[in-house]
Design a protein around this motif. Structure first.
Motif, PDB file in Angstrom:
ATOM      1  N   PHE A  28       0.887  -1.255  -0.042  1.00  0.00           N
ATOM      2  CA  PHE A  28       0.151  -0.139   0.029  1.00  0.00           C
ATOM      3  C   PHE A  28       0.928   1.421   0.019  1.00  0.00           C
ATOM      4  N   ASP A  29       0.189   2.326  -0.516  1.00  0.00           N
ATOM      5  CA  ASP A  29       0.893   3.703  -0.588  1.00  0.00           C
ATOM      6  C   ASP A  29       0.444   4.414   0.701  1.00  0.00           C
ATOM      7  N   PHE A  30       1.299   4.182   1.863  1.00  0.00           N
ATOM      8  CA  PHE A  30       0.743   4.909   3.024  1.00  0.00           C
ATOM      9  C   PHE A  30       0.804   6.380   3.072  1.00  0.00           C
ATOM     10  N   THR A  31       1.306   7.048   2.002  1.00  0.00           N
ATOM     11  CA  THR A  31       1.287   8.388   1.916  1.00  0.00           C
ATOM     12  C   THR A  31       0.014   9.062   1.546  1.00  0.00           C
ATOM     13  N   LYS A  32      -0.930   7.995   1.222  1.00  0.00           N
ATOM     14  CA  LYS A  32      -2.182   8.549   0.725  1.00  0.00           C
ATOM     15  C   LYS A  32      -3.020   8.320   1.921  1.00  0.00           C
ATOM     16  N   LEU A  33      -2.706   8.166   3.211  1.00  0.00           N
ATOM     17  CA  LEU A  33      -3.166   7.796   4.484  1.00  0.00           C
ATOM     18  C   LEU A  33      -4.222   8.977   4.829  1.00  0.00           C
ATOM     19  N   ARG A  34      -5.466   8.561   5.242  1.00  0.00           N
ATOM     20  CA  ARG A  34      -6.384   9.679   5.623  1.00  0.00           C
ATOM     21  C   ARG A  34      -6.692   9.525   7.098  1.00  0.00           C
ATOM     22  N   LYS A  35      -6.972  10.577   7.702  1.00  0.00           N
ATOM     23  CA  LYS A  35      -7.466  10.631   9.089  1.00  0.00           C
ATOM     24  C   LYS A  35      -8.767   9.917   9.216  1.00  0.00           C
ATOM     25  N   TYR A  36      -8.814   8.850  10.202  1.00  0.00           N
ATOM     26  CA  TYR A  36      -9.726   7.983  10.319  1.00  0.00           C
ATOM     27  C   TYR A  36     -10.950   8.876  10.795  1.00  0.00           C
ATOM     28  N   SER A  37     -12.009   8.230   9.934  1.00  0.00           N
ATOM     29  CA  SER A  37     -13.579   8.637  10.087  1.00  0.00           C
ATOM     30  C   SER A  37     -14.510   7.490   9.695  1.00  0.00           C
ATOM     31  N   PRO A  38     -15.349   7.174  10.641  1.00  0.00           N
ATOM     32  CA  PRO A  38     -16.265   6.011  10.481  1.00  0.00           C
ATOM     33  C   PRO A  38     -16.848   6.008   9.026  1.00  0.00           C
ATOM     34  N   GLU A  39     -17.045   6.909   8.594  1.00  0.00           N
ATOM     35  CA  GLU A  39     -17.624   6.779   6.873  1.00  0.00           C
ATOM     36  C   GLU A  39     -16.965   6.082   6.227  1.00  0.00           C
ATOM     37  N   PHE A  40     -15.436   6.107   6.420  1.00  0.00           N
ATOM     38  CA  PHE A  40     -14.603   5.259   5.359  1.00  0.00           C
ATOM     39  C   PHE A  40     -15.003   3.757   5.211  1.00  0.00           C
ATOM     40  N   ILE A  41     -15.283   3.321   6.506  1.00  0.00           N
ATOM     41  CA  ILE A  41     -15.427   1.694   6.658  1.00  0.00           C
ATOM     42  C   ILE A  41     -16.911   1.283   6.713  1.00  0.00           C
ATOM     43  N   ALA A  42     -17.747   2.391   6.602  1.00  0.00           N
ATOM     44  CA  ALA A  42     -18.822   2.162   6.450  1.00  0.00           C
ATOM     45  C   ALA A  42     -19.517   0.823   5.411  1.00  0.00           C
ATOM     46  N   GLY A  43     -20.202  -0.127   5.661  1.00  0.00           N
ATOM     47  CA  GLY A  43     -20.424  -1.212   4.948  1.00  0.00           C
ATOM     48  C   GLY A  43     -19.528  -2.198   4.520  1.00  0.00           C
ATOM     49  N   PHE A  44     -18.295  -1.686   5.072  1.00  0.00           N
ATOM     50  CA  PHE A  44     -17.098  -2.834   5.122  1.00  0.00           C
ATOM     51  C   PHE A  44     -16.656  -3.572   6.097  1.00  0.00           C
TER      52      PHE A  44
END
Length: 371
Positions: A238-254
């Protein structure tokens, strides 16, 4: 580990101590002056205020001197995922996943088993600090997979049609990432080859000492023991330079795999990875700088300071499909689209390929024997 030095008629060992490399521009945490390295005491000292920081001896491998900033911070980790979660465990493979309480899962994404059951929530499960979001959709993952399957020469034709997009599950994998400043006093024994008038090679050895400093950025450790699918690690670049601050919306449905490698255990793994890098880099640096022909021995130890960490999630798509009572695993990197997996093999296609190869070899042998 010594490198191959080739055939030598004679080896003469001449050990000389090289000048210790200066460590420059390192500031004293007390007064801001430049600290210097004292090779007699193996300490970084400040000539103005008396500050001193002891470094390990090069030969004391395994006795790390650690200044772990994260040792106090780890008791203040965030446990808030932003939305209420529930945990599921697979009775077949043991994998544990976390999902929204409103979502349902009828099968395990790792092995395809339907023997999934809820488990009591663990209030100590750390919430992620960052997320690498999905960039590959389920539909795109299916397209990539079908293209991959078409390229499998020996796969049965009917198998190429048996995995549909609905079989893909989106899963966030757990990772620890560590940052650290490292200081590594080392001693290295280098070999220098020379030839006499008869062409015989003689190797002379010299020993040098120095300090190697390196800032480690995002040393990554996969934080799971439960999953034994080899294709997950193979596809998890993975390219961890594209890391985003965690938000619950990112993992909704996963789904999110629950970490089973703790923070401290992950740091132990990371240090092993870091040592391998430092070992390789010191060998390469000294061999090039001294114009040596071989490295006979390297000993070093590493002091870690300003250690920080992150708990992050990274995306993959997983599909399991059966062909003739055997389960096959497919993994698609949810960020890059990289695919790894196993495809069934048609014995008939393999037999035809072998027959063709034998025929071609026979023709070539006949041709060359008659010319």
């Amino acid at each position: 580990m010594a490198e191959n030095m080739g055939n030598t008629d004679e080896q003469i060992e001449v050990i000389t101590e090289g000048q210790t490399e200066d460590v420059t521009d390192k500031k004293c945490p007390n007064c801001g002056a430049t600290v210097v390295y004292d090779p007699d005491t193996l300490a970084m000292t400040c000539p103005f205020c008396g500050y001193s920081r002891q470094l390990p001896k090069p030969e004391d491998n395994g006795q790390d001197v650690e200044e772990l900033d994260f040792s106090s911070a780890k008791n203040r980790e965030s446990l808030d995922w932003g939305k209420e979660k529930k945990s599921l465990v697979c009775k077949n493979c043991g994998a544990e996943t976390i999902m929204d309480t409103a979502d349902t899962a009828q099968c395990c994404p790792y092995c395809g088993s339907t023997q999934v059951m809820p488990v009591d929530n663990d209030d100590d499960v750390v919430a992620p600090g960052g997320v690498v979001p999905f960039e590959i959709t389920k539909e795109k993952a299916a397209q990539l997979f079908h293209g991959w399957m078409k390229g499998k020469l020996f796969a049965p034709n009917e198998a190429k049609k048996s995995c549909e997009a609905k079989n893909f599950s989106g899963v966030y994998l757990p990772y620890w990432t560590y940052d650290s400043q490292t200081t590594s006093p080392y001693e290295i024994k280098l070999g220098f080859n020379s030839k006499d008038s008869q062409g015989n090679t003689t190797t002379t050895y010299r020993t040098y000492r120095g300090i190697y400093e390196r800032f480690i950025d995002d040393e990554t450790v996969y934080a799971s023991k439960k999953t034994n699918n080899p294709y997950i690690k193979q596809a998890s670049k993975f390219d961890f330079t594209k890391l985003r601050k965690y938000s619950p919306e990112f993992i909704a449905g996963f789904l999110a795999e629950r970490y089973t490698v703790g923070l401290d255990e992950g740091w132990d793994i990371a240090k092993g990875q870091i040592k391998s890098k430092i070992d390789s880099e010191i060998r390469s640096m000294e061999k090039k700088k001294r114009k040596a022909d071989s490295v006979s021995k390297l000993t070093f130890n590493t002091a870690y300071s300003k250690v920080t960490y992150k708990y992050v999630l990274a995306p993959i798509w997983i599909a399991n499909f059966k062909f003739k009572d055997k389960v096959y695993n497919i993994v698609v990197n949810g960020q890059t689209g990289q695919i790894r997996g196993e495809a069934p093999v048609s014995p008939a296609k393999v037999a035809i390929a072998i027959a063709i190869a034998i025929a071609v070899i026979g023709v070539l042998l006949w041709f060359f024997s008659n010319n």
